[in-house]
Design a protein around this motif. Structure first.
Motif, short mmCIF file in Angstrom:
data_model
loop_
_atom_site.label_atom_id
_atom_site.label_comp_id
_atom_site.label_asym_id
_atom_site.label_seq_id
_atom_site.Cartn_x
_atom_site.Cartn_y
_atom_site.Cartn_z
N ASN A 92 76.51 100.47 41.88
CA ASN A 92 76.67 100.73 40.45
C ASN A 92 75.71 101.86 40.11
N ASN A 93 75.98 103.01 40.70
CA ASN A 93 75.09 104.16 40.53
C ASN A 93 75.32 104.77 39.15
N ILE A 94 74.27 104.81 38.36
CA ILE A 94 74.38 105.27 36.97
C ILE A 94 74.14 106.78 36.89
N ASP A 95 75.22 107.52 36.74
CA ASP A 95 75.16 108.97 36.51
C ASP A 95 74.40 109.74 37.58
N GLY A 96 74.40 109.23 38.80
CA GLY A 96 73.81 109.97 39.91
C GLY A 96 72.51 109.39 40.40
N GLU A 97 71.57 109.12 39.49
CA GLU A 97 70.26 108.54 39.84
C GLU A 97 69.60 109.24 41.02
N ASP A 98 69.69 110.56 41.07
CA ASP A 98 69.02 111.38 42.08
C ASP A 98 69.53 111.16 43.50
N LEU A 99 70.66 110.50 43.66
CA LEU A 99 71.25 110.32 44.98
C LEU A 99 72.31 111.39 45.23
N TYR A 108 79.77 106.74 35.64
CA TYR A 108 79.34 107.82 34.75
C TYR A 108 79.19 107.23 33.35
N SER A 109 78.06 106.57 33.19
CA SER A 109 77.84 105.61 32.12
C SER A 109 77.56 106.22 30.75
N ASP A 110 76.87 107.35 30.72
CA ASP A 110 76.52 107.97 29.44
C ASP A 110 77.81 108.33 28.71
N MET A 111 78.06 107.65 27.60
CA MET A 111 79.33 107.84 26.90
C MET A 111 79.49 109.24 26.30
N GLY A 112 78.38 109.94 26.12
CA GLY A 112 78.46 111.28 25.56
C GLY A 112 78.70 112.37 26.59
N THR A 113 78.47 112.06 27.87
CA THR A 113 78.61 113.09 28.92
C THR A 113 79.74 112.78 29.90
N ASN A 140 74.03 107.45 16.82
CA ASN A 140 72.67 107.74 17.29
C ASN A 140 72.47 107.37 18.76
N TYR A 141 73.55 107.36 19.51
CA TYR A 141 73.51 107.00 20.92
C TYR A 141 72.56 107.91 21.70
N GLN A 142 71.70 107.31 22.54
CA GLN A 142 70.67 108.06 23.26
C GLN A 142 70.98 108.25 24.75
N GLY A 143 72.12 107.75 25.22
CA GLY A 143 72.44 107.91 26.63
C GLY A 143 71.50 107.12 27.52
N ASN A 144 71.10 107.70 28.64
CA ASN A 144 70.19 107.03 29.54
C ASN A 144 69.17 108.01 30.10
N LYS A 145 68.18 107.48 30.80
CA LYS A 145 67.09 108.33 31.27
C LYS A 145 67.52 109.28 32.38
N VAL A 146 68.69 109.04 32.99
CA VAL A 146 69.18 109.94 34.02
C VAL A 146 69.77 111.19 33.39
N THR A 147 70.60 111.01 32.37
CA THR A 147 71.29 112.15 31.76
C THR A 147 70.47 112.82 30.67
N ARG A 148 69.59 112.05 30.00
CA ARG A 148 68.82 112.60 28.88
C ARG A 148 67.38 112.10 28.91
N PRO A 149 66.62 112.53 29.89
CA PRO A 149 65.25 112.01 30.03
C PRO A 149 64.37 112.29 28.82
N SER A 150 64.50 113.45 28.19
CA SER A 150 63.66 113.76 27.03
C SER A 150 64.01 112.89 25.84
N ALA A 151 65.32 112.67 25.62
CA ALA A 151 65.76 111.80 24.52
C ALA A 151 65.31 110.37 24.75
N GLN A 152 65.40 109.94 26.02
CA GLN A 152 64.97 108.58 26.34
C GLN A 152 63.48 108.41 26.11
N SER A 153 62.71 109.48 26.43
CA SER A 153 61.27 109.42 26.24
C SER A 153 60.92 109.25 24.76
N SER A 154 61.61 110.02 23.90
CA SER A 154 61.38 109.90 22.46
C SER A 154 61.79 108.54 21.96
#
Length: 301
Positions: free
Chosen positions: A175-182, A192-197, A265-279
């Motif tokens: 269940n690899n979420i949007d690549g996860e650096d693999l 490809y979990s991020d609904m916006g991408t 206001n969907y924020q995606g996930n830390k794989v696709t949007r690390p800066s948004a996730q950080s905020s």
């Protein structure tokens, strides 16, 4: 095993927004296995005889108003629909299967676990999972109770927080979420979990626009950060077309309007949007400290 039918239940939109996802998932499963496959598309229905029946005006059937997707709570219905017998796989529609699905189907399940999924003591992702339908009977309420309760999905996810032993974890590449650096070569099932991408938007949105229809996702659409994964989807999409598959083959009579939680206001996930996730994370930490609450259990939608 070679004669056993692998049952796959897929959660998808009831208004034909996910046709491209459905086609690619269907093709990818069958491309990579020789085992017999049975796919059940789980979509909201006005048919009272359907297990996916929902009527907002009378509040009968599924109550969807707190769901993140048009199918969030459907996964809990699977064991009962299988008569609490055997195994069944659940998947969201936004999945590409890159391995023989029989690998996941036959994954060992230890002790008292009722579901095989990505997770552990602080997380549970049932967006691709394998049910032991017989074991689930001891823990899941009757389907009618799940359907009638707007908080049914959330309550059952809380059950897994309270009883983490019910989840048998598998390796994350199932269940690899949007690549996860693999690299793609190490991914067994890509979500490809991020609904916006989502890669399917490039096909679905123009198709829907031709009939003045809007996609069920109401958040911001943006490019996926991994071009190789986008190309992978395009390759499978074209292979499916060349093999005789068509998005239109998955069309149903549209369900129409339904209630669900907004994703504006969907924020995606830390794989696709690390800066948004950080905020977002900083905001959550602030709320956490303000309310003196314990950290929350991470769940998928």
């Amino acid at each position: 095993m070679s004669e056993e039918i692998i049952k796959i239940f897929v959660g998808c939109d009831p208004n034909n927004c996910d046709l491209e996802q459905m086609m690619v998932l269907d093709y990818s499963v069958r491309k990579n296995t020789k085992h017999p496959i049975e796919i059940t598309w789980m979509q909201l229905s006005h048919d009272r005889q359907s297990p996916w029946y929902s009527d907002e005006t009378t509040q009968e059937g599924w109550r969807t108003e707190k769901w993140a997707t048009p199918f969030s709570g459907f996964r809990w219905a699977i064991p009962e629909l299988c008569h609490f017998e055997g195994r069944a796989i659940y998947m969201d529609a936004d999945v590409i299967v890159l391995c023989d699905i029989a690998e996941l189907w036959s994954h060992p399940m230890q002790n008292d676990a009722m579901v095989i999924a990505k997770g552990g003591k602080s997380a549970a992702r049932l967006c691709t999972c394998v049910w032991d339908c017989e074991k689930a009977k001891s823990y899941l309420p009757p389907l009618k109770e799940i359907q009638d309760n707007p908080d049914g999905h959330k309550n059952l996810m809380r059950l897994l927080k309270e009883k983490p032993e019910l989840v048998e974890p598998y390796q994350h590449s199932y269940n690899n979420i949007d690549g996860e650096d693999l690299p793609i070569s190490e991914i067994k099932i890509l979500h490809y979990s991020d609904m916006g991408t989502q890669f399917s938007h490039k096909y679905a949105l123009p198709r829907l626009a031709k009939t003045n229809q809007k996609h069920w996702f109401d958040g911001k659409i943006m490019p996926h950060p991994r071009a190789d994964l986008s190309e992978l989807f395009d390759t499978y999409y074209q292979e499916a077309i060349d093999s005789g598959y068509q998005p239109e083959n998955y069309m149903i009579e549209p369900y129409g309007d339904f209630s669900k939680a907004t994703q504006i206001n969907y924020q995606g996930n830390k794989v696709t949007r690390p800066s948004a996730q950080s905020s977002w994370l900083k905001s959550q930490i602030h709320k956490f400290k303000a309310k003196f609450k314990k950290s929350t259990f991470k769940l998928d939608g």
